[in-house]
Write an enzyme that holds these catalytic residues in place. Structure first.
Site, PDB file in Angstrom:
ATOM      1  N   LYS A   1       0.820  -1.260   0.046  1.00 19.40           N
ATOM      2  CA  LYS A   1      -0.141   0.045  -0.007  1.00 19.40           C
ATOM      3  C   LYS A   1       0.707   1.277  -0.107  1.00 19.40           C
ATOM      4  O   LYS A   1       0.457   2.233  -0.444  1.00 19.40           O
ATOM      5  CB  LYS A   1      -0.949  -0.108   1.077  1.00 19.40           C
TER       6      LYS A   1
ATOM      7  N   SER B   1       0.793  -9.682  -0.576  1.00 20.50           N
ATOM      8  CA  SER B   1       0.567  -8.167  -0.444  1.00 20.50           C
ATOM      9  C   SER B   1       1.000  -7.776   0.829  1.00 20.50           C
ATOM     10  O   SER B   1       1.152  -6.310   0.834  1.00 20.50           O
ATOM     11  CB  SER B   1      -0.833  -7.973  -0.853  1.00 20.50           C
TER      12      SER B   1
END
Length: 337
Positions: A68, A319
């Site tokens: 992110k 992720s």
């Protein structure tokens, strides 16, 4: 390990040739902006359940422990300096919060982040440690988004969306471009999907550079709004969401990510929490990597019945690795047992 019952996959009807909503030049510029901030995360090879090895793009080793950072930083970096000085506001289950907080600290501007009250304590603490003010909101990311929007309307500052913005998508797209450099022979890329920013970014890069590579989104069954939207061709809401993968617990996909993915993504599959948990254990047992549930979703897709038919080699984007202490303890204890 014994695989749980296998879920189905969802494919869209045929669509016209893709439009370059987020182009490869946007992604290349994003990579330049991330120079000296984000690291090029490694690709590790991991034994796969009952098949050829899978290659893991390890964004859990990224600064802040998640991909992110990339999109959040690019969005903040592209704001005019005068606008940026007014501060930034975000809504997040935790990983985007840390990315925004780090970007704000880098540019010396204030940041306020609205997070669900159920967000893992480790993510709240990490966001505060980076200098952002955290406001906890009852409900899900949807309620946090509403609260952030109210803050912008009443107090000003610029909203940094967790997934529904071209600059954020361009930043996430740098992962796809890096992966193709690191594993040029890749045949299939598996990408976790919640709101769709990561999937849209990776697909934009991969399909621009290597159109034949298959891109598959992977979502938790208990929060499968994106999968349903992908099938229907319009955004639909799923509420309530219920999954261990808090990073994928989005009730409604982003408009822009959905449009991009409908044109570029080959398939979206859904996985039960039990299989995501198996994938987390697999990472720990085989590579010593502690992966958060959302991060393990791509790897979990290898338990699907159709996985052996995917073009090889297969790469999964891992992720993030920001896992709650209690969940970490449970994972370690079960793995030892």
């Amino acid at each position: 390990m014994t695989a749980p019952a296998l879920p189905g996959s969802i494919s869209p009807p045929a669509v016209a040739a893709p439009a370059a909503i987020v182009g490869i030049e946007d992604i290349r510029q994003a990579a330049e902006q991330l120079g000296g901030v984000a690291i090029q995360t490694p690709v590790l090879t991991c034994p796969a359940p009952g098949g050829p090895p899978v290659h893991l793009k390890c964004e859990l080793l990224q600064r802040t422990g998640s991909f992110k950072l990339r999109g959040a930083f690019v969005h903040v970096a592209r704001l005019p300096a005068a606008v940026r000085r007014g501060g930034v506001v975000a809504a997040s289950a935790g990983n985007h919060a840390q990315g925004v907080a780090l970007a704000a600290a880098y540019f010396g501007v204030p940041a306020v982040v609205y997070m669900p009250a159920t967000a893992p304590a480790v993510k709240v603490a990490a966001t505060e440690a980076l200098g952002a003010r955290v406001e906890l909101v009852e409900g899900t990311v949807t309620e946090a988004l509403v609260a952030a929007g109210r803050h912008v309307a009443e107090q000003g500052a610029t909203f940094i969306h967790p997934f529904d913005h071209p600059d954020v998508i361009a930043g996430q797209g740098t992962i796809g471009a890096e992966l193709l450099d690191q594993l040029p022979e890749v045949g299939t890329v598996l990408v976790p999907v919640g709101g769709g920013g990561l999937l849209a970014g990776v697909a934009s890069a991969v399909k621009a550079l290597r159109p034949a590579v298959r891109v598959v989104g992977v979502q938790a069954e208990g929060a499968a709004a994106f999968a349903a939207s992908f099938r229907l061709g319009r955004a639909v809401e799923r509420s309530p969401v219920a999954t261990i993968a808090d990073g994928l617990a989005v009730e409604r996909p982003g408009t822009l990510p959905l449009a991009i993915c409908r044109q570029l993504v080959d398939d979206v599959v859904t996985m039960p929490d039990a299989t995501i948990w198996l994938a987390m254990r697999h990472c720990l047992e085989r590579l010593g990597l502690v992966v958060e549930p959302a991060g393990a979703a791509g790897l979990a897709a290898l338990w699907l019945a159709q996985a052996p038919s995917w073009p090889q080699p297969v790469a999964a984007v891992v992720s993030g690795g920001n896992i709650d202490a209690r969940l970490r303890a449970r994972l370690l204890l079960e793995t030892v047992a």
